[in-house]
Design an enzyme around this catalytic site. Structure first.
Site, mmCIF file in Angstrom:
data_model
loop_
_atom_site.group_PDB
_atom_site.id
_atom_site.type_symbol
_atom_site.label_atom_id
_atom_site.label_comp_id
_atom_site.label_asym_id
_atom_site.label_seq_id
_atom_site.Cartn_x
_atom_site.Cartn_y
_atom_site.Cartn_z
ATOM 1 N N GLY A 1 -13.899 24.937 -38.837
ATOM 2 C CA GLY A 1 -14.888 26.002 -39.018
ATOM 3 C C GLY A 1 -16.142 25.711 -38.209
ATOM 4 O O GLY A 1 -17.267 26.030 -38.577
ATOM 5 N N GLY B 1 -18.942 28.399 -37.171
ATOM 6 C CA GLY B 1 -19.708 29.108 -38.210
ATOM 7 C C GLY B 1 -21.185 28.742 -38.159
ATOM 8 O O GLY B 1 -21.613 27.923 -37.337
ATOM 9 N N GLN B 2 -21.955 29.353 -39.101
ATOM 10 C CA GLN B 2 -23.407 29.124 -39.121
ATOM 11 C C GLN B 2 -23.719 27.647 -39.306
ATOM 12 O O GLN B 2 -24.505 27.062 -38.557
ATOM 13 C CB GLN B 2 -24.019 29.927 -40.285
ATOM 14 C CG GLN B 2 -25.523 29.794 -40.384
ATOM 15 C CD GLN B 2 -26.098 30.197 -41.731
ATOM 16 O OE1 GLN B 2 -25.387 30.258 -42.739
ATOM 17 N NE2 GLN B 2 -27.388 30.436 -41.766
ATOM 18 N N LEU B 3 -23.082 27.006 -40.286
ATOM 19 C CA LEU B 3 -23.313 25.576 -40.531
ATOM 20 C C LEU B 3 -22.490 24.733 -39.563
ATOM 21 O O LEU B 3 -22.976 23.737 -39.012
ATOM 22 C CB LEU B 3 -22.935 25.237 -41.981
ATOM 23 C CG LEU B 3 -22.911 23.762 -42.359
ATOM 24 C CD1 LEU B 3 -24.304 23.143 -42.260
ATOM 25 C CD2 LEU B 3 -22.348 23.583 -43.764
ATOM 26 N N ASP C 1 -11.774 25.840 -34.710
ATOM 27 C CA ASP C 1 -11.967 27.094 -35.444
ATOM 28 C C ASP C 1 -10.817 28.031 -35.056
ATOM 29 O O ASP C 1 -10.034 27.730 -34.143
ATOM 30 C CB ASP C 1 -13.352 27.713 -35.104
ATOM 31 C CG ASP C 1 -13.913 28.547 -36.263
ATOM 32 O OD1 ASP C 1 -15.071 28.329 -36.649
ATOM 33 O OD2 ASP C 1 -13.153 29.382 -36.796
ATOM 34 N N ARG D 1 -11.079 30.818 -33.582
ATOM 35 C CA ARG D 1 -11.409 31.576 -32.360
ATOM 36 C C ARG D 1 -11.664 30.620 -31.222
ATOM 37 O O ARG D 1 -11.551 29.409 -31.387
ATOM 38 C CB ARG D 1 -12.665 32.413 -32.603
ATOM 39 C CG ARG D 1 -13.749 31.643 -33.386
ATOM 40 C CD ARG D 1 -15.099 32.220 -33.329
ATOM 41 N NE ARG D 1 -15.727 31.944 -32.025
ATOM 42 C CZ ARG D 1 -17.020 32.167 -31.815
ATOM 43 N NH1 ARG D 1 -17.787 32.670 -32.754
ATOM 44 N NH2 ARG D 1 -17.569 31.888 -30.648
ATOM 45 N N TYR E 1 -15.706 34.018 -54.417
ATOM 46 C CA TYR E 1 -16.231 32.869 -53.660
ATOM 47 C C TYR E 1 -16.658 31.761 -54.631
ATOM 48 O O TYR E 1 -16.267 30.608 -54.481
ATOM 49 C CB TYR E 1 -17.411 33.338 -52.826
ATOM 50 C CG TYR E 1 -18.185 32.279 -52.106
ATOM 51 C CD1 TYR E 1 -19.496 31.990 -52.474
ATOM 52 C CD2 TYR E 1 -17.645 31.594 -51.023
ATOM 53 C CE1 TYR E 1 -20.234 31.039 -51.794
ATOM 54 C CE2 TYR E 1 -18.380 30.642 -50.336
ATOM 55 C CZ TYR E 1 -19.677 30.367 -50.731
ATOM 56 O OH TYR E 1 -20.412 29.424 -50.058
ATOM 57 N N LYS F 1 -15.065 28.076 -55.168
ATOM 58 C CA LYS F 1 -15.874 26.865 -54.976
ATOM 59 C C LYS F 1 -15.835 25.994 -56.243
ATOM 60 O O LYS F 1 -15.755 24.762 -56.156
ATOM 61 C CB LYS F 1 -17.316 27.229 -54.619
ATOM 62 C CG LYS F 1 -17.490 27.772 -53.188
ATOM 63 C CD LYS F 1 -17.060 26.750 -52.145
ATOM 64 C CE LYS F 1 -17.317 27.225 -50.724
ATOM 65 N NZ LYS F 1 -16.844 26.273 -49.715
HETATM 66 C C1 VAH Z 1 -23.463 33.079 -49.335
HETATM 67 N N1 VAH Z 1 -24.703 31.731 -47.722
HETATM 68 O O1 VAH Z 1 -24.408 33.828 -49.342
HETATM 69 C C2 VAH Z 1 -23.666 31.677 -48.744
HETATM 70 C C3 VAH Z 1 -24.103 30.701 -49.802
HETATM 71 C C4 VAH Z 1 -25.596 30.288 -51.743
HETATM 72 C C5 VAH Z 1 -25.214 31.233 -50.682
HETATM 73 O O2 VAH Z 1 -23.018 30.260 -50.557
HETATM 74 O O3 VAH Z 1 -22.400 33.393 -49.789
#
Ligand code: VAH
Length: 314
Positions: free
Chosen positions: A6, A9-11, A32, A34, A138, A142
């Site tokens: 990944g 990505g942003q991070l 990644d 792509r 999500y 997690k």
């Molecule tokens: C999101 N940037 O918005 C992520 C993060 C705490 C937010 O997990 O889903």
């Protein structure tokens, strides 16, 4: 050798740059779905679908990978629009990586999120151990992922480490599909348009962190002595909390004519289910976590860097 999954990505982009600084470009393989993002195209890169265990294992063997940073995931907002896909990707990719940890990969990093907390979690100074009933796909993925990380550590001795990131704000790579993405968009709009339509309420206060602090926390956790890592689910970490109106007012100090309107959408319910602020004293105690950027420093750094990038492109 280190593998970043990944990495576009942003991070992932920023962590890849930092790890290459630390270990040398050729020792950090970025991957990644792509083609490589421009910022990380100067080093070893593999196109990888982390859902495909065989191709993951092939790359691990080919490069003799000893550390994996697994950052690929579908974030909160996108996850609500594609629940099954978000669950499949977020969970099965982690299990593929944890299995690799049983067979030779020495250290694994996997990001969790404040999204593991839910509407009935104490929302101010949310503790490390507390009620956790996330109501987003999500957040559910997690929370389940944290349980799997602790299971693989206890049962198989896998050295997997994790941080519950707040919203991350950076300028080098765009966020994708998150609820906190407004706090990145707002800077681009202040410079390019002079106005911003915010998808959260003015008072929607959330835990946030500047990207350099998130990268620092990740590297420090991964470099800490194993016996100092007492949390094998995922550590609370934080730096600040702010609402859209707070960051808007901080930007107005430099852009006095900047205008904002608020049109909350489905992402407001997600934000409402998350804490306002986080107690990260366990991370500070165990491995000396300490953030560097507060709101004014975040705003100043973001505007300085984006002006340099955007004004030339204007
Ligand atoms: C999101 N940037 O918005 C992520 C993060 C705490 C937010 O997990 O889903």
């Amino acid at each position: 050798k280190v593998l970043v999954i990944g990495a576009c990505g942003q991070l992932g982009t920023e962590l890849t740059l930092k790890l290459r600084d630390l270990f040398g470009v050729d020792n950090v393989i970025a991957s990644d779905l792509r083609d490589p993002a421009e910022l990380i195209a100067d080093g070893p890169y593999e196109r990888l679908d982390v859902m495909d265990k065989e191709s993951l294992d092939l790359i691990i063997d080919q490069y003799q990978i000893t550390e994996i940073y697994h950052l690929a995931a579908i974030l909160s907002a996108k996850g609500e629009q594609a629940p099954k896909m978000a669950w499949d990707l977020n969970m099965n990719s982690l299990l593929n990586v944890l299995e690799a940890g049983r067979k030779g990969v020495k250290k694994i990093y996997w990001p969790s999120s404040i999204a593991v907390f839910g509407p009935d979690t104490p929302s101010n100074q949310t503790p490390q151990h507390t009620v956790m009933n996330p109501n987003t796909v999500y957040g559910i993925s997690k929370l389940a992922g944290e349980r799997w990380c602790e299971y693989y550590h206890q049962k198989y001795g896998v050295d997997v480490r994790s941080l519950r990131y707040p919203g991350l704000i950076g300028y080098k790579a765009q966020p994708g599909g998150g609820t906190t993405d407004y706090a990145v968009d707002i800077f681009w709009k202040a410079i390019m348009d002079g106005s911003y339509e915010c998808f959260l309420r003015a008072d929607a206060k959330l835990p946030m962190m500047y990207m350099d602090d998130a990268v620092k926390a990740t590297v420090e956790l991964m470099q800490a002595d194993a016996d100092k890592v007492t949390v094998r689910s995922s550590y609370n970490v934080s730096a600040m909390s702010f609402s859209p109106e707070m960051i808007y007012e901080a930007i107005c100090k430099r852009y006095p004519d900047f205008k904002i309107t608020y049109t909350p959408d489905f992402r407001q319910e997600i934000a409402d289910s998350w804490p306002n602020s986080i107690d990260d004293s366990q991370a500070r105690k165990d491995w000396g976590w300490q953030h560097d950027f507060d709101l004014d420093q975040l705003v100043g750094t973001m505007l300085d860097n984006l002006e340099a990038i955007l004004v030339s492109a204007k």
